[in-house]
Design a protein around this motif. Structure first.
Motif, mmCIF file in Angstrom:
data_model
loop_
_atom_site.group_PDB
_atom_site.id
_atom_site.type_symbol
_atom_site.label_atom_id
_atom_site.label_comp_id
_atom_site.label_asym_id
_atom_site.label_seq_id
_atom_site.Cartn_x
_atom_site.Cartn_y
_atom_site.Cartn_z
ATOM 1 N N LEU A 46 0.821 -1.218 0.000
ATOM 2 C CA LEU A 46 0.000 0.000 0.000
ATOM 3 C C LEU A 46 0.857 1.271 0.000
ATOM 4 O O LEU A 46 0.324 2.372 -0.095
ATOM 5 N N GLY A 47 2.181 1.123 0.113
ATOM 6 C CA GLY A 47 3.080 2.282 0.122
ATOM 7 C C GLY A 47 3.113 3.023 1.450
ATOM 8 O O GLY A 47 3.503 4.184 1.501
ATOM 9 N N ALA A 48 2.726 2.358 2.532
ATOM 10 C CA ALA A 48 2.697 2.973 3.870
ATOM 11 C C ALA A 48 3.952 2.540 4.628
ATOM 12 O O ALA A 48 3.919 1.649 5.474
ATOM 13 N N TYR A 49 5.070 3.198 4.324
ATOM 14 C CA TYR A 49 6.369 2.722 4.788
ATOM 15 C C TYR A 49 6.642 2.922 6.276
ATOM 16 O O TYR A 49 7.389 2.143 6.866
ATOM 17 N N THR A 50 6.024 3.909 6.902
ATOM 18 C CA THR A 50 6.186 4.023 8.354
ATOM 19 C C THR A 50 5.538 2.814 9.008
ATOM 20 O O THR A 50 6.099 2.214 9.930
ATOM 21 N N GLY A 51 4.380 2.411 8.531
ATOM 22 C CA GLY A 51 3.713 1.220 9.052
ATOM 23 C C GLY A 51 4.534 -0.040 8.830
ATOM 24 O O GLY A 51 4.581 -0.915 9.697
ATOM 25 N N VAL A 52 5.194 -0.124 7.684
ATOM 26 C CA VAL A 52 6.069 -1.279 7.401
ATOM 27 C C VAL A 52 7.179 -1.332 8.446
ATOM 28 O O VAL A 52 7.405 -2.376 9.079
ATOM 29 N N ALA A 53 7.865 -0.212 8.635
ATOM 30 C CA ALA A 53 8.976 -0.156 9.585
ATOM 31 C C ALA A 53 8.505 -0.505 10.994
ATOM 32 O O ALA A 53 9.166 -1.261 11.713
ATOM 33 N N MET A 54 7.357 0.026 11.393
ATOM 34 C CA MET A 54 6.844 -0.226 12.743
ATOM 35 C C MET A 54 6.487 -1.702 12.930
ATOM 36 O O MET A 54 6.730 -2.278 13.986
ATOM 37 N N ASN A 55 5.940 -2.327 11.902
ATOM 38 C CA ASN A 55 5.592 -3.745 12.012
ATOM 39 C C ASN A 55 6.818 -4.646 12.004
ATOM 40 O O ASN A 55 6.832 -5.673 12.681
ATOM 41 N N ILE A 56 7.854 -4.276 11.282
ATOM 42 C CA ILE A 56 9.102 -5.048 11.319
ATOM 43 C C ILE A 56 9.730 -4.942 12.705
ATOM 44 O O ILE A 56 10.157 -5.942 13.283
ATOM 45 N N ILE A 57 9.762 -3.722 13.253
ATOM 46 C CA ILE A 57 10.267 -3.545 14.622
ATOM 47 C C ILE A 57 9.448 -4.414 15.574
ATOM 48 O O ILE A 57 9.997 -5.109 16.439
ATOM 49 N N GLY A 58 8.137 -4.371 15.418
ATOM 50 C CA GLY A 58 7.260 -5.150 16.290
ATOM 51 C C GLY A 58 7.511 -6.645 16.204
ATOM 52 O O GLY A 58 7.498 -7.341 17.225
ATOM 53 N N SER A 59 7.759 -7.150 15.029
ATOM 54 C CA SER A 59 8.002 -8.583 14.860
ATOM 55 C C SER A 59 9.267 -9.021 15.597
ATOM 56 O O SER A 59 9.266 -10.019 16.319
#
Length: 189
Positions: A46-59
């Motif tokens: 979806l191009g929502a890169y802050t969300g991508v980064a936050m979910n990778i950190i979360g994982s």
């Protein structure tokens, strides 16, 4: 392609919803890790890169916290590391004020998931669900919106279930104690 993106998100949604029905920290963390990984893929599409980064950190955070809690070790030093990492990656992926929602959501769950008590994990997660729900709505993640809504319901149901079982246990213990007191009083005569 949009349908596939939403299907990916609904897989993440299912994993997130199931996670809050457990009363074991490790199970919650493993399922949340799987959910956040799937959502990272969806948000990337979806191009929502802050969300991508936050979910990778979360994982990564979830796996480390699960291991630490299982070994009875403190998560506090790692909470600090992940809070700082969240802010740094939030700045690096900044997409305007919308990014604050994902950053705040991740900061909140970093504190929540570092807690050992499953009830605390559930309750402190509530504000994060609200932040992520708005973030997902603004990024057109239907599965994300549904996840946060269902997660809120799941948290409430899970918390009610475990409070009810604790109440039943407490009543059972009280009844057992009353029987013991009565038996001891009978022996005294």
């Amino acid at each position: 392609m949009q349908i596939l993106i939403q299907i990916i998100g609904f897989i993440g949604a299912l994993l997130a919803i199931i996670s809050f029905q457990s009363n074991r920290h490790g199970v919650i963390m493993v399922l949340k890790t799987a959910s956040e990984t799937v959502f990272a893929v969806q948000l990337m599409l979806l191009g929502a890169y802050t969300g991508v980064a936050m979910n990778i950190i979360g994982s990564v955070r979830n796996l480390i916290f699960a291991a630490l809690v299982k070994k009875g070790k403190s998560t506090t030093p790692w909470i600090i590391v992940f809070l700082v990492l969240t802010v740094v990656l939030g700045i690096l992926t900044w997409a305007g004020p919308i990014s604050l929602l994902a950053i705040a959501g991740k900061l909140i769950t970093t504190v929540a998931y570092g807690m050992k008590n499953p009830s605390c994990v559930r309750l402190v997660t509530v504000p994060s669900c609200l932040c992520w729900g708005v973030y997902d709505a603004l990024n057109l993640s239907l599965a994300g919106i549904c996840t946060e809504a269902f997660s809120l319901v799941s948290i409430i149901v899970g918390e009610a279930r475990y409070r009810k079982s604790r109440k039943v246990e407490a009543l059972s213990d009280k009844e057992e104690s009353s029987v013991n007191v009565a038996a001891n009083a009978k022996k005294a005569y």
